[in-house]
Motif scaffolding. Structure first.
Motif, PDB file in Angstrom:
ATOM      1  N   PHE A  11       0.981  -1.129  -0.082  1.00 46.87           N
ATOM      2  CA  PHE A  11       0.126   0.102   0.178  1.00 46.87           C
ATOM      3  C   PHE A  11       0.779   1.114  -0.026  1.00 46.87           C
ATOM      4  O   PHE A  11       1.777   1.590   1.043  1.00 46.87           O
ATOM      5  CB  PHE A  11      -0.870  -0.072   1.215  1.00 46.87           C
ATOM      6  N   SER A  12       0.934   1.973  -1.052  1.00 48.83           N
ATOM      7  CA  SER A  12       1.745   3.140  -1.299  1.00 48.83           C
ATOM      8  C   SER A  12       1.042   4.214  -1.364  1.00 48.83           C
ATOM      9  O   SER A  12      -0.333   4.358  -1.245  1.00 48.83           O
ATOM     10  CB  SER A  12       2.537   3.046  -2.271  1.00 48.83           C
ATOM     11  N   SER A  13       1.616   5.387  -1.312  1.00 46.23           N
ATOM     12  CA  SER A  13       0.778   6.677  -1.476  1.00 46.23           C
ATOM     13  C   SER A  13       0.431   7.088  -2.934  1.00 46.23           C
ATOM     14  O   SER A  13      -0.705   7.592  -2.964  1.00 46.23           O
ATOM     15  CB  SER A  13       1.935   7.826  -0.965  1.00 46.23           C
ATOM     16  N   ASP A  14       1.203   6.108  -3.898  1.00 43.40           N
ATOM     17  CA  ASP A  14       0.615   6.180  -5.318  1.00 43.40           C
ATOM     18  C   ASP A  14      -0.858   5.648  -5.276  1.00 43.40           C
ATOM     19  O   ASP A  14      -1.121   4.585  -4.884  1.00 43.40           O
ATOM     20  CB  ASP A  14       1.781   5.439  -6.084  1.00 43.40           C
ATOM     21  N   VAL A  15      -1.655   6.494  -6.066  1.00 44.79           N
ATOM     22  CA  VAL A  15      -3.038   5.950  -6.256  1.00 44.79           C
ATOM     23  C   VAL A  15      -2.819   4.874  -7.573  1.00 44.79           C
ATOM     24  O   VAL A  15      -2.466   5.308  -8.830  1.00 44.79           O
ATOM     25  CB  VAL A  15      -4.139   7.184  -6.759  1.00 44.79           C
ATOM     26  N   MET A  16      -3.260   3.726  -7.422  1.00 42.43           N
ATOM     27  CA  MET A  16      -3.428   3.161  -8.522  1.00 42.43           C
ATOM     28  C   MET A  16      -4.680   3.181  -9.284  1.00 42.43           C
ATOM     29  O   MET A  16      -5.642   3.290  -8.810  1.00 42.43           O
ATOM     30  CB  MET A  16      -2.901   1.773  -8.084  1.00 42.43           C
ATOM     31  N   ILE A  17      -4.639   2.770 -10.566  1.00 39.89           N
ATOM     32  CA  ILE A  17      -5.834   2.876 -11.224  1.00 39.89           C
ATOM     33  C   ILE A  17      -6.505   1.484 -11.198  1.00 39.89           C
ATOM     34  O   ILE A  17      -7.645   1.758 -11.123  1.00 39.89           O
ATOM     35  CB  ILE A  17      -5.366   3.376 -12.877  1.00 39.89           C
ATOM     36  N   HIS A  18      -5.870   0.582 -10.694  1.00 41.64           N
ATOM     37  CA  HIS A  18      -6.840  -0.782 -10.531  1.00 41.64           C
ATOM     38  C   HIS A  18      -6.716  -0.965  -9.028  1.00 41.64           C
ATOM     39  O   HIS A  18      -6.052  -0.660  -8.418  1.00 41.64           O
ATOM     40  CB  HIS A  18      -5.869  -1.922 -11.315  1.00 41.64           C
ATOM     41  N   PRO A  19      -7.902  -1.745  -8.841  1.00 43.73           N
ATOM     42  CA  PRO A  19      -8.301  -2.167  -7.328  1.00 43.73           C
ATOM     43  C   PRO A  19      -7.491  -3.219  -7.148  1.00 43.73           C
ATOM     44  O   PRO A  19      -6.674  -4.024  -8.143  1.00 43.73           O
ATOM     45  CB  PRO A  19      -9.675  -2.381  -7.532  1.00 43.73           C
TER      46      PRO A  19
END
Lengths: 722, 570
Positions: free
Chosen positions: A200-208
Motif C-alpha cells: 500500500f503506497s501513497s501512489d494511487v493505482m488505477i486498478h483495485p
C-alpha cells in the motif's frame, strides 16, 4: 520378557544413565540451550533446517545405537533393530506428508518431562502404540571419558532425551547451529537486506487491489442504522436528548450586572441584615508584635487550660525575627470554614447597643452637705470593758451612757468626758441594757441570763433619785399578787448589791435577750426567744410589780420587741416579719413582711409611722406603716450582717451598725404630708471599730438631743461620733 | 354559646416560623441541596422570641426559618435546577450500570448547570451593596487560589479563583486604592478603599495547606461558587469604571511588550498569560488610552465656621491620601528570591514603585540585579554575597511599615541582619485611655515630622502622664481615699493607748505633752475626697438593676485600665 533381577539392574543402570545424562547435559549445555531457544524463537526455520538433514541423523542414530547395542544384550539389539525399522517407516511417513511444522513424532508421549518415565523400562510409545524401550547401556563416566578421548565425533554428539539415544549432528546441522548462535538467519540463502516492496503506497493505482465485486449490502441502506437514527430522532423530538450545548465562553460570562436598578428587589432588601464583618486584627496578631503582647508563662498555661470557646484570643501570639521564618497558620482553613458556618447557620438579630454612661445611672441625691447636721467624725472612745459590748443606752438627759458587756459588768460613762463613773458587776454576760425614757426617774434595766435587773445608778439630781426610789418602793407597800403569775419572780436586792445600786430582780424562766421600756417609763418588756413555747415576751409593770404574758400562742421565734412611742402599740419582730399589736384592743393590727431572712434588730420612728429593721442578710428595710406592709425601701449598704438600727429622736437621722465594722448614718426625712414619701439619703459611713472574732459593731444608739451617735463594738470599746 | 374553640398554635408566632426539616420537605430537597440553596440565597435561620410557642409547646432544640423566607425560596429557579441535577445523576448512574458509554458521554455533555447572576443581583441590588460584602468573597477566593490542584475541589474552581484574585489585585494596583497592610501570623491582611468602602482581605502565606478532616469542603465550595460569580461581576464593573479592558490585558505600549500580536493572542487563553498578569509587573491596557488621570479636585464651596474647618480637614486628609498613593514613586525595588514576591510586588506597585525580581523566580521581571538604578533591594537573609554600594539592602517589613505609616520610614532599623522593630497592626485605633505601644508613639512623632532624637523626652512625658493617670485612678478606684488619714489617726491613737496603759499600770506616770503637729489641709484633695464620698453614697442608693449594670460597666472599665497598666510592665 524381563526378569525381576534384570529389572533392578536395569533400574540402577538407568539411574546411572540419568546421572550421566545430566552431566552430559551440563557439559553440553550451551549448545542444548541454544537449540531450545531457537526452537522457541523461530520454530519453523529450525525445523526446516533439521528436516533437511533428518535422514542423516536418523541413520547415525541407528548406527550409534547399534554400536551400543553391540556391547549389550542381543534381545535388545533385536528390538532396537525393530525400532530402527519403525523409525525408518516413520521417517518415510514424514516425508509423505511434508508436515514440517509438526512435532517430532517418533515418540508420542508429547512434551512432558521425561523423568516421569525414569522408573520404566521404556520411554514412550511410537506411532504404532509400541513401547519404545530405553537403550540398555551402562555408560559410566569412564565410558564417557573414553568416548570423549577416542571418539572424534564426540563434540557433535547430542543426547536425544526423547528417544534416549545419542545423535551425531551432521555438518549442515552444525553449521546451522553456528549460524543461529551468531544470530544469523537459519536459511543461508535468505537475504535480509532485500529492498521492501510497498504493497500500500501513497501512489494511487488505477486498478483495485482485488477484483472482487462489491456486496449487495453496500448498495442498500442499513436497517439497524435506520432504527438507531429513528430512535435518536424520536428521543430528540420528545426532548429526552438535548442537542449538544454550546460551550459558553468564560470571557463573556461577566457583564455589567448593575446597569439598571431594580426597585422591586430593593423593597425586599430593606429587611436584609448584612452579616457582621470579621473583627480586624490587633497588635497581638502581628508576626513581630511588641514584646508586651506576647504571653507570659502563666497566660500561656491559662490559655492552654481554657476551653477554646472561653479563650480571649483564638491563637497564641508568636514572635518571629524575620518574615521568612513565619510558618503557615494551621487554622486558616478552619477559620474560613467557621466563618462560612456563621454566615449560613447563625441567626441574625439587630441588637440595639445602648451606650450607657455609668455616671447617668447614679441617682441624683441631695448633697450630704445640705443635710447637716449629722455625725461625721469619731470624737470619743470609751474604754474600760474587757469583753465585747453588747448593748448601750443613753440616759434621757443625754448626760450618761450605760453599757453592758460580756465581761459581766455594766458601766456608766459620762458622755462628754468619756469617764467611767460607775461600774456594776452583775455577774453574767449582759445581753441588753435600757435606760428608762422617763426623764423624771433614773433607772436602768439590765438583762442578763434569765434575770432582768433594775438599777438605780443615782446619777442625777437628788429629786430624780428620790422619785425613782419612790417608784420602786411604791409598789412595796402595795400588794404582792404578782406572784400569781408563777413563772416570773420579783425580788428585792439586798446587801452589797443594794449598795451598788441594784434595786429589783425579775427572775424569768428562760434566758432574756432584750429588755425595752415603754415611753412612759412604767412598763418594760422582755424577750426570751424560744421556738417551742408561747412564753417569749413578758410585759412588766414596775409600779405594781406585775408581769404578764400578752400572747397565748407561739407565732415564731421572737427576735426583738418595741413599744410604740405614742400610741398603745406593741411591735414584735419574729424571724421574717414584724407584727404590730394593739395593746388596748388586744389584737394584731398589722403584719409587716420584711423580705429578709432573719431580722436582727428593729427601731420605731419617734413619729410612730415608720419602722426600720435590720437583718442578718445585710439588709435594712424601711417601712412606711401608712403605705404598705411591704418595705418602702430596702437598703443593701452593708457588706455583712446588720446588728443594730436606731432612729434619732429629734433629727431626721437613722443609723445602722453592721458586722463589717461600719456605722452608716442616713438622712431620713419624714414628711407630714401623707402623699410624700420619705426621703432617704445615706450621708456618712463611720468607721472606728476593729473587727474581732468576725464581729464588728454590735449596737448603735443616738444621743437624745445632739446629732451624735454611739456605737459599741466587739473590740470592747464604745465610740462617740459627732 | 361561644363559637368554635380556638386551637393552639394556629396563629401568632407559631405560624411565622418553620422548622428546617419541614422547610426541606416543603421544598422537596435533600439536606445538602437545601443547605446549598440557603447559602446561595443568603437565607439564615431565625431565633424566635418565644421558642416554646413556636415549637408548638415542645422545648426540643430546633432550627427555625422564617416561613416567608422559605416561601421566597419556593419561587427560586435554581430549585428546579437542583432537581434536574438529581435526575441527571440518576441517569448517569443508570448509563454506567448498563455500560452505555455513548449515553454516558451524551449525558455528560448535557450536564445541567445553573447561573447565579440573578441571585447576585437580588442579594446585592446595588453595586455598593456588593462591594460592602466583598470581604468574605475575597478571603475565600484568595484561599482557594492557593489550594493544590488535587482533590478537595474542582480544578476549574481553583483556576477561576486565581484568575479573579489576580484581576482584583490588578485593579487595586491600577486604582492605587490599597491603604493598609498587616503581616499577621495568619497571613497578610490588606485593606483597600474602593469607592469609599473599606475592604479588608487576608491572604494566607504561600505554603501548601494541611487540609483538616473536620471541614466540609462542599460548604466552602458552594460559598466559593457564589463568591466567584460576585467577584467576577464586581471586577467587571470596577474595570469598566477605570476604563480598563475587562478580561484584563497587559498594556501593549509599555516597555515590556511581548513579540507579536498573533502569538500573543494565541497564548491569551493559556495559563502563561494569567501568569504574566499575576506577575503584577506591567500595567493594564485601557479602553480609552488616556495620558494622565485628571486629579480629583475638591470643589470649593462658600462655607463658614464649622463647615470650613471640616472642609479643611477633609482637604488635608485628601492631600495626605494623595501623598500616600505616591509613596514609592521614583523608587526602584529588586526582590530577592526568598521574599514573598507576589505580596511585595503588589504593595510596591500599589504605591507607584518599580519592581523586579530574578528571572528564574517568576515571569515578568523587568530589570536585572545588576541594574545600577535600583534604590532598594528587599532581602530576607542574614547576609548577602555581593553588595552594590548605591542601594539599600532592607528587610521586607520596611515596606509594610512604610505603607502603614504613610511616610518613608528611616531605613536604618530595617537593614540587613538588624533586629527588626515590632510590626504593629494598622487597624488598631487607640481611644483615650487605651494602651499605646511606644513604637506607635514613635511612628506618630515621625508622621508629625519630629525627629527621632527627642524621643526620650517624650517617653518621660508619657511616664509622667501615666503617673498622673494612675494617681487619678487610685483616687477614683476605691474608697481608699481617706485611708491614709485613718492610718495616721491610728498611729496617734496607738501612742495615746500606750500612754494610757502606762498611766494605768504605774501610777507615777510622766505626764508629757507632745507638741502637736500642724495638719496641712489640702483643699483640693479634701474637695475631691468629699466628691468621691458623695458618689459612693449615691451609688449605695442605686436600684438593684442599675447597680448591676453599673458594676458591670465599671468592671469592664477597670479591667481595661488594669490591662493598660500591666501591659508596659512586661
Amino acid at each position: 520378557m524381563k526378569k525381576a533381577g534384570g529389572k533392578t539392574a536395569l533400574k540402577r543402570s538407568k539411574e546411572e544413565d540419568e546421572e550421566q545424562n545430566q552431566i552430559f547435559n551440563f557439559n553440553r549445555k550451551p549448545a542444548d540451550e541454544d537449540k531450545d531457544d531457537d526452537l522457541s524463537d523461530s520454530e519453523d526455520s529450525v525445523y526446516s533446517g533439521l528436516e533437511d538433514s533428518g535422514s542423516d541423523s536418523e541413520e547415525e542414530e541407528g548406527s550409534d545405537d547399534d554400536e551400543e547395542e553391540g556391547s549389550d544384550d542381543n534381545d535388545d539389539k533385536m528390538k532396537e533393530k525393530k525400532e530402527g525399522e519403525v523409525s525408518e517407516e516413520k521417517k518415510k511417513h514424514e516425508y509423505e506428508h511434508d508436515s514440517s511444522d509438526e512435532e517430532d513424532i517418533r515418540n508420542t508421549v508429547g512434551n512432558i518431562p521425561m523423568e516421569w518415565y525414569k522408573d520404566f523400562p521404556h520411554i514412550g510409545y511410537n506411532l504404532d502404540g509400541k513401547k519404545i524401550y530405553k537403550p540398555i547401556r551402562n555408560k559410566d563416566e569412564l565410558d564417557d571419558f573414553l568416548d570423549k578421548m577416542e571418539n572424534p565425533e564426540y563434540w557433535r554428539t547430542v543426547h536425544d532425551k526423547q528417544t534416549g539415544s545419542d545423535v551425531v549432528l551432521s555438518d549442515d546441522q552444525v553449521e546451522l547451529v553456528n549460524r543461529l548462535q551468531r544470530g544469523q538467519f537459519g536459511d543461508v540463502n535468505f537475504n535480509e537486506c532485500e529492498p521492501m516492496v510497498e504493497f500500500f503506497s501513497s501512489d494511487v493505482m488505477i486498478h483495485p487491489v482485488t477484483n472482487r465485486p462489491a456486496d449487495k449490502r453496500s448498495f442498500i441502506p442499513s436497517l439497524t442504522e435506520k432504527e438507531k437514527v429513528s430512535k435518536l430522532v424520536h428521543a430528540i423530538k420528545m426532548g429526552w436528548i438535548k442537542p449538544r450545548r454550546v460551550e459558553d465562553d468564560g470571557r463573556g460570562r461577566y457583564y455589567n450586572l448593575w446597569a439598571s436598578e431594580d426597585s422591586s428587589i430593593l423593597a425586599r432588601h430593606k429587611m436584609h441584615l448584612p452579616a457582621p464583618k470579621i473583627p480586624l486584627p490587633g497588635h497581638h496578631e502581628s508576626y513581630n508584635p511588641p514584646p508586651e503582647y506576647l504571653f507570659t508563662d502563666e497566660e500561656r498555661a491559662l490559655w492552654e487550660q481554657q476551653d477554646p470557646a472561653d479563650r480571649k484570643l483564638p491563637f497564641v501570639p508568636r514572635k518571629y525575627s524575620s518574615l521568612r521564618q513565619v510558618p503557615a497558620f494551621s487554622q486558616f482553613i478552619h477559620e474560613r470554614f467557621e466563618r462560612c458556618l456563621d454566615l449560613y447557620l447563625c441567626p441574625r438579630q439587630r441588637k440595639m447597643r445602648v451606650n450607657v454612661n455609668p455616671e447617668d445611672l447614679i441617682p441624683q441625691l441631695p448633697k450630704p452637705k445640705d443635710l447637716q447636721p449629722f455625725p461625721t467624725t469619731r470624737s470619743l472612745v470609751y474604754r474600760g470593758h474587757s469583753g465585747l459590748v453588747r448593748s448601750i443606752s443613753v440616759s434621757p438627759s443625754g448626760q450618761w451612757l450605760a453599757s453592758g458587756s460580756d465581761d459581766g459588768s455594766v458601766r456608766f460613762w459620762e458622755v462628754c468626758s468619756s469617764r467611767c463613773m460607775k461600774t456594776v458587776q452583775v455577774g453574767g454576760a449582759v445581753k441588753s441594757v435600757a435606760w428608762n425614757p422617763n426623764p423624771s426617774v433614773c433607772l436602768l434595766a439590765v438583762a442578763l441570763d434569765s434575770v432582768v435587773l433594775i438599777l438605780s445608778p443615782s446619777l442625777a439630781d437628788k429629786q430624780v433619785i428620790l422619785s425613782s426610789e419612790r417608784l420602786l418602793s411604791a409598789q412595796q407597800e402595795g400588794e404582792e399578787p404578782a406572784e400569781g403569775n408563777g413563772s416570773v419572780v420579783w425580788s428585792e436586792a439586798e446587801g452589797e448589791e443594794l449598795n451598788q445600786g441594784l434595786r429589783l430582780k425579775i427572775q424569768h424562766p428562760k434566758a432574756v435577750h432584750q429588755v425595752v421600756w415603754h415611753a412612759k417609763g412604767d412598763y418594760l418588756a422582755s424577750v426570751m426567744p424560744d421556738n417551742t413555747s408561747h412564753l417569749q415576751v413578758y410585759i412588766h409593770q414596775l409600779s405594781r410589780r406585775r408581769s404578764q404574758n400578752p400572747f397565748s400562742r407561739n407565732k415564731g421565734l421572737v427576735q426583738c420587741i418595741s413599744f410604740h412611742p405614742i400610741r398603745p402599740y406593741f411591735f414584735v419582730a419574729t424571724q421574717r416579719s414584724i407584727r404590730i399589736y394593739n395593746l388596748v384592743k388586744q389584737e394584731m393590727t398589722k403584719k409587716l413582711q420584711t423580705n429578709s431572712k432573719w431580722i436582727s434588730s428593729m427601731a420605731v420612728h419617734p413619729g410612730g409611722d415608720h419602722v426600720i429593721c435590720g437583718s442578718y442578710d445585710c439588709k435594712l428595710s424601711w417601712f412606711d406603716l401608712d403605705l404598705s406592709t411591704k418595705p418602702y425601701k430596702m437598703l443593701r449598704h452593708h457588706k455583712k450582717a446588720v446588728r443594730g438600727v436606731a432612729y434619732h429622736r429629734l433629727y431626721p437621722l437613722f443609723a445602722s451598725a453592721s458586722d463589717d465594722g461600719s456605722v452608716i448614718v442616713c438622712h431620713g426625712t419624714v414628711y407630714n404630708d401623707l402623699l410624700q414619701n420619705p426621703l432617704i439619703v445615706p450621708v456618712k459611713v463611720l468607721r472606728g471599730h476593729v473587727m474581732t472574732h468576725d464581729l464588728g459593731v454590735l449596737d448603735v444608739t443616738f444621743h437624745p438631743t445632739q446629732p451624735w451617735v454611739f456605737s459599741s463594738g466587739a473590740d470592747a470599746t464604745i465610740c462617740l461620733f459627732t | 354559646m361561644g363559637g368554635l374553640q380556638k386551637k393552639k398554635f394556629e396563629r401568632g408566632s407559631a405560624t411565622n416560623y418553620i422548622t428546617r426539616n419541614r422547610a426541606r420537605k416543603k421544598l422537596q430537597l435533600s439536606l445538602p441541596d437545601f443547605r446549598r440553596l440557603c447559602i446561595l440565597k443568603g437565607i439564615y435561620p431565625h431565633e424566635p422570641k418565644h421558642k416554646k410557642k413556636v415549637n408548638k409547646g415542645s422545648t426540643a432544640p430546633r432550627t427555625f426559618y422564617l416561613l416567608k423566607d422559605i416561601r421566597f425560596l419556593l419561587h427560586e429557579p435554581i430549585v428546579g435546577k437542583f432537581r434536574e441535577y438529581k435526575i441527571f445523576v440518576r441517569k448517569l448512574k443508570k448509563a454506567y450500570g448498563k455500560t452505555e458509554w455513548s449515553a454516558v458521554e451524551r449525558l455528560r455533555e448535557n450536564k445541567p448547570t445553573y447561573k447565579l447572576d440573578h441571585i447576585i443581583k437580588e442579594r446585592y441590588p446595588t453595586f455598593i451593596d456588593a462591594l460592602r460584602d466583598i470581604d468574605d468573597a475575597l478571603c475565600m477566593c484568595f484561599l482557594f487560589s492557593t489550594f493544590a490542584r488535587t482533590g478537595k475541589c474542582h480544578v476549574q474552581t481553583i483556576q477561576l479563583c486565581r484568575r479573579l484574585t489576580v484581576e482584583w489585585m490588578n485593579y487595586v494596583i491600577a486604582s492605587r486604592s490599597l491603604r493598609k497592610v498587616f503581616l499577621s501570623i495568619k497571613g497578610i491582611y490588606y485593606q483597600a478603599e474602593v469607592m469609599g468602602q473599606l475592604i479588608t482581605w487576608v491572604v494566607p502565606y504561600q505554603f501548601s495547606h494541611d487540609h483538616p478532616v473536620d471541614v466540609d469542603y462542599r460548604v466552602m465550595a458552594t460559598f466559593t461558587e457564589l463568591y466567584t460569580t460576585l467577584l467576577g461581576f464586581v471586577s467587571f464593573r470596577l474595570y469598566s469604571s477605570l476604563n480598563l479592558v475587562y478580561p484584563p490585558k497587559l498594556d501593549s505600549n509599555g516597555e515590556s511588550e511581548p513579540k507579536e500580536e498573533s502569538e500573543d493572542d494565541y497564548a491569551m487563553n493559556s495559563e502563561s498569560y494569567l501568569e504574566k498578569l499575576s506577575a503584577l509587573s506591567a500595567s493594564l491596557a485601557r479602553v480609552v488610552s488616556s495620558a494622565d488621570e485628571e486629579e480629583a479636585q475638591l470643589d470649593q464651596f462658600p462655607s463658614e465656621g464649622e463647615d470650613m474647618e471640616k472642609m479643611e480637614a477633609r482637604e488635608k486628609e485628601l492631600k495626605q491620601q494623595e501623598a500616600q498613593k505616591k509613596l514609592f514613586e521614583g523608587l526602584k525595588f529588586y526582590l530577592n528570591r526568598e521574599v514573598p514576591r507576589e505580596s511585595l510586588a503588589f504593595v510596591i506597585r500599589c504605591f507607584g514603585g518599580q519592581v523586579s525580581w530574578d528571572k528564574s523566580v517568576c515571569i515578568g521581571s523587568t530589570y536585572d540585579v545588576t541594574d545600577e538604578t535600583i534604590t532598594h533591594q528587599i532581602i530576607d537573609r542574614p547576609s548577602v554575597g555581593k553588595q552594590y554600594i548605591n542601594r539599600y539592602y532592607i528587610q521586607p517589613q520596611w515596606l509594610y511599615d512604610c505603607v502603614n505609616a504613610k511616610i518613608l520610614l528611616p531605613v536604618e532599623d530595617y537593614f540587613l541582619g538588624v533586629t527588626l522593630p515590632p510590626h504593629l497592626s494598622p487597624f488598631v485605633e487607640e481611644k483615650e485611655g487605651d494602651y499605646v505601644p511606644p513604637e506607635k508613639l514613635k511612628m506618630m512623632a515621625l508622621q508629625r515630622g519630629e525627629k527621632p532624637g527627642n524621643e526620650q523626652e517624650e517617653d518621660e512625658e508619657e511616664e509622667e502622664e501615666e503617673g498622673e493617670q494612675e494617681e487619678e485612678e487610685e483616687q477614683e478606684e476605691d474608697d481608699n481615699g481617706d485611708e491614709e488619714d485613718d492610718e495616721e489617726e491610728v498611729a496617734e491613737e496607738k501612742n495615746l493607748k500606750k500612754m494610757e496603759e502606762q498611766r494605768s499600770q504605774g501610777k507615777s506616770l510622766h505626764v508629757k505633752v507632745t507638741p502637736g503637729k500642724l495638719k496641712v489641709e489640702n483643699k483640693a484633695r479634701l474637695e475631691q475626697e468629699e466628691k468621691a464620698e458623695e458618689k459612693r453614697l449615691a451609688i449605695m442608693m442605686m436600684k438593684k438593676k442599675e447597680k448591676y449594670l453599673y458594676d458591670k460597666i465599671m468592671f469592664g472599665k477597670k479591667r481595661k485600665v488594669r490591662e493598660v497598666r500591666t501591659l508596659p510592665l512586661r
